[in-house]
Scaffold this active site. Sequence first.
Site, short mmCIF file in Angstrom:
data_model
loop_
_atom_site.label_atom_id
_atom_site.label_comp_id
_atom_site.label_asym_id
_atom_site.label_seq_id
_atom_site.Cartn_x
_atom_site.Cartn_y
_atom_site.Cartn_z
N THR A 35 0.97 -1.17 0.04
CA THR A 35 0.02 0.12 0.00
C THR A 35 0.88 1.22 0.05
O THR A 35 0.54 2.12 -0.69
CB THR A 35 -0.81 -0.10 1.39
OG1 THR A 35 -1.45 -1.37 1.35
CG2 THR A 35 -2.12 0.92 1.01
N GLY A 98 3.87 -7.50 8.88
CA GLY A 98 3.69 -8.50 7.75
C GLY A 98 4.92 -8.66 6.87
O GLY A 98 5.20 -9.84 6.65
N GLU A 105 9.41 0.50 11.85
CA GLU A 105 8.04 1.42 11.41
C GLU A 105 7.59 1.78 12.73
O GLU A 105 7.25 3.06 13.04
CB GLU A 105 7.00 0.33 11.04
CG GLU A 105 7.38 0.09 9.52
CD GLU A 105 6.16 -1.10 9.18
OE1 GLU A 105 6.18 -1.35 7.91
OE2 GLU A 105 5.61 -1.83 10.06
N LYS A 123 -9.25 -5.42 6.30
CA LYS A 123 -8.25 -5.17 7.28
C LYS A 123 -8.81 -4.81 8.45
O LYS A 123 -8.08 -4.61 9.69
CB LYS A 123 -7.15 -4.57 6.90
CG LYS A 123 -6.14 -5.39 5.67
CD LYS A 123 -5.13 -4.67 5.19
CE LYS A 123 -4.17 -5.26 4.50
NZ LYS A 123 -2.93 -4.66 4.13
C1 5RP Z 1 5.17 -4.32 6.91
C2 5RP Z 1 3.82 -3.79 7.35
C3 5RP Z 1 2.92 -3.32 6.35
O1 5RP Z 1 2.26 -2.07 6.83
C4 5RP Z 1 1.69 -4.34 6.46
O2 5RP Z 1 2.36 -5.56 6.26
C5 5RP Z 1 0.71 -4.09 5.38
O3 5RP Z 1 1.28 -4.24 4.18
P1 5RP Z 1 0.50 -4.10 2.75
O4 5RP Z 1 0.26 -2.67 2.40
O5 5RP Z 1 1.44 -5.03 1.49
O6 5RP Z 1 -0.81 -5.10 2.81
O7 5RP Z 1 3.49 -3.59 8.65
O8 5RP Z 1 5.88 -4.36 8.10
#
Ligand code: 5RP
Length: 221
Positions: A35, A98, A105, A123
């Site tokens: 995203t 993930g 972060e 989500k």
């Molecule tokens: C990475 C993260 C991402 O923000 C989370 O996994 C969402 O990812 P995506 O936008 O690919 O669904 O925490 O460590």
Amino acid sequence: MSQIDPKLAQKQAAATAALDYVEDDMILGVGTGSTVNCLIELLSSVKLKGAVSSSKVTEDKLRALGIEIFDLNSVGELDLYIDGADEIDDLGNMIKGGGGALTREKIVAAASKRFICMVDDTKTVKTLGKFPVAIEVLPQARSYVARKLVEMGGEPVYREGFVTDYGNVILDTYGLQIDNPAQLEAQLNNIVGVVCNGIFAAQAAHIMLKASEQGVDTVKF
Ligand code: 5RP
């Protein structure tokens, strides 16, 4: 004729909505994930002073656009951090990690005045925990921490072949009861050898941009 993936279209829609909060001359905190990648593609339309990145992957993408990368230690508090999430509840608490970038972060989020979270409507959850909680662990403590997580009712799974930007490993932990996200976040941090965990309650989102087939909803917490 090729059709655009509807999920990708929603990520792009959430990213476009997030861009409205980005101002010229800002140093922007930038998250990690697919995203966020949609947001990065839009950033050339803004004259950022620069960015603080939450991962090496994001850093490379920002640099490729000519955006200057600042070390967090040299910039003080940021006005804005924008990132995705794996799950978010109706108070703005999230599960993240993930992509394995949770520690950096969380650091950049903690150093920012506002956290904008971009998600699609799959989500949003009532109670966090269907998505496993990523727990970044010092390599030597992996088995010890795994045993402690089992004692807490969790089922840790070692993310094989993955090393974080800080050289640590990840235990993706299923089955944790997350009735009180802030309490569990602190409890997990208290296990010796844990560097960080993917529950973002102390660093909850201030604004959620939730994309669905109907458009993008803005939710303020
Ligand atoms: C990475 C993260 C991402 O923000 C989370 O996994 C969402 O990812 P995506 O936008 O690919 O669904 O925490 O460590």
